[in-house]
Design a protein around this motif. Structure first.
Motif, mmCIF file in Angstrom:
data_model
loop_
_atom_site.group_PDB
_atom_site.id
_atom_site.type_symbol
_atom_site.label_atom_id
_atom_site.label_comp_id
_atom_site.label_asym_id
_atom_site.label_seq_id
_atom_site.Cartn_x
_atom_site.Cartn_y
_atom_site.Cartn_z
ATOM 1 N N THR A 1 -6.358 -5.353 -0.304
ATOM 2 C CA THR A 1 -6.906 -4.499 0.750
ATOM 3 C C THR A 1 -8.233 -3.857 0.349
ATOM 4 O O THR A 1 -9.202 -3.911 1.090
ATOM 5 C CB THR A 1 -5.888 -3.385 1.111
ATOM 6 O OG1 THR A 1 -4.656 -3.998 1.450
ATOM 7 C CG2 THR A 1 -6.377 -2.549 2.286
ATOM 8 N N ASN A 2 -8.281 -3.255 -0.832
ATOM 9 C CA ASN A 2 -9.511 -2.577 -1.240
ATOM 10 C C ASN A 2 -10.218 -3.265 -2.407
ATOM 11 O O ASN A 2 -11.100 -2.678 -3.022
ATOM 12 C CB ASN A 2 -9.227 -1.103 -1.560
ATOM 13 C CG ASN A 2 -8.205 -0.938 -2.657
ATOM 14 O OD1 ASN A 2 -7.788 -1.907 -3.271
ATOM 15 N ND2 ASN A 2 -7.801 0.293 -2.892
ATOM 16 N N ASP B 1 0.802 -1.224 0.000
ATOM 17 C CA ASP B 1 0.000 0.000 0.000
ATOM 18 C C ASP B 1 0.834 1.273 0.000
ATOM 19 O O ASP B 1 0.273 2.370 -0.085
ATOM 20 C CB ASP B 1 -0.943 0.012 1.208
ATOM 21 C CG ASP B 1 -1.924 -1.149 1.172
ATOM 22 O OD1 ASP B 1 -2.349 -1.527 0.066
ATOM 23 O OD2 ASP B 1 -2.241 -1.689 2.249
#
Length: 172
Positions: A73-74, A24
């Motif tokens: 994550t997203n 990230d």
């Protein structure tokens, strides 16, 4: 630059670890490595021509994210993975150039083993998650990489041949 294959290898390895350990937040560092690659590369135009490999890789990973083979994550393709694919595409002109000299069945076997190994290592580093068992995960990636790696090597060879033909025609 005579020893650029070692520079290319080091840049790829650094990119992989940055993308795996900091999925990230490593985009800026990886972008810097790409800039260094292009500053030092003796084959800038040829490297740029291989970015279609990155496009294919991103599409494949995007589909695998869509079907929850890998969970990010997203739920989207991380920028670090896109950049990793870019750096990986450059390796075919440099540290992976030797793959063009071996029989395609061996390239297929290399893809069968090393492709899933890389993704499985990233999975174990908690870079992403999966809903699949380890065996299912490895089997899917083994199948994909047994197809992708020979395809990428064939594409690289074709691009080189086209580039050489265009250069000869330009001389005439």
């Amino acid at each position: 630059m005579k020893y650029f294959i070692f520079v290319n290898f080091a840049i790829y390895q650094a990119t992989w670890f940055l993308a795996a350990l900091y999925p990230d937040s490593a985009s800026l560092l990886i972008t810097g490595l790409i800039i260094i690659h292009f500053i030092l590369s003796p084959t800038k135009i040829a490297d740029f021509r291989l970015l279609n490999i990155a496009v294919i890789g991103c599409v494949v990973d995007g589909v695998l994210i869509l079907y929850d083979v890998i969970q990010t994550t997203n739920g989207t393709l991380p920028t670090t993975l896109i950049l990793l694919w870019c750096v990986f595409s450059f390796t075919f002109n440099h540290c992976l150039n030797w793959l063009q000299t071996i029989h395609p069945k061996y390239v297929c076997l290399i893809g069968l083993v090393l492709g899933p190994s890389s993704y499985f290592a990233a999975l174990k580093l908690n870079t992403f998650d999966t809903t699949l068992s380890s065996i299912e995960f490895i089997a899917i990636y083994a199948f994909i990489w047994a197809l992708l790696l020979p395809l990428f090597v064939k594409y690289t060879t074709s691009v080189k041949i086209l580039f050489e033909q265009n250069a000869k025609e330009a001389e005439q």
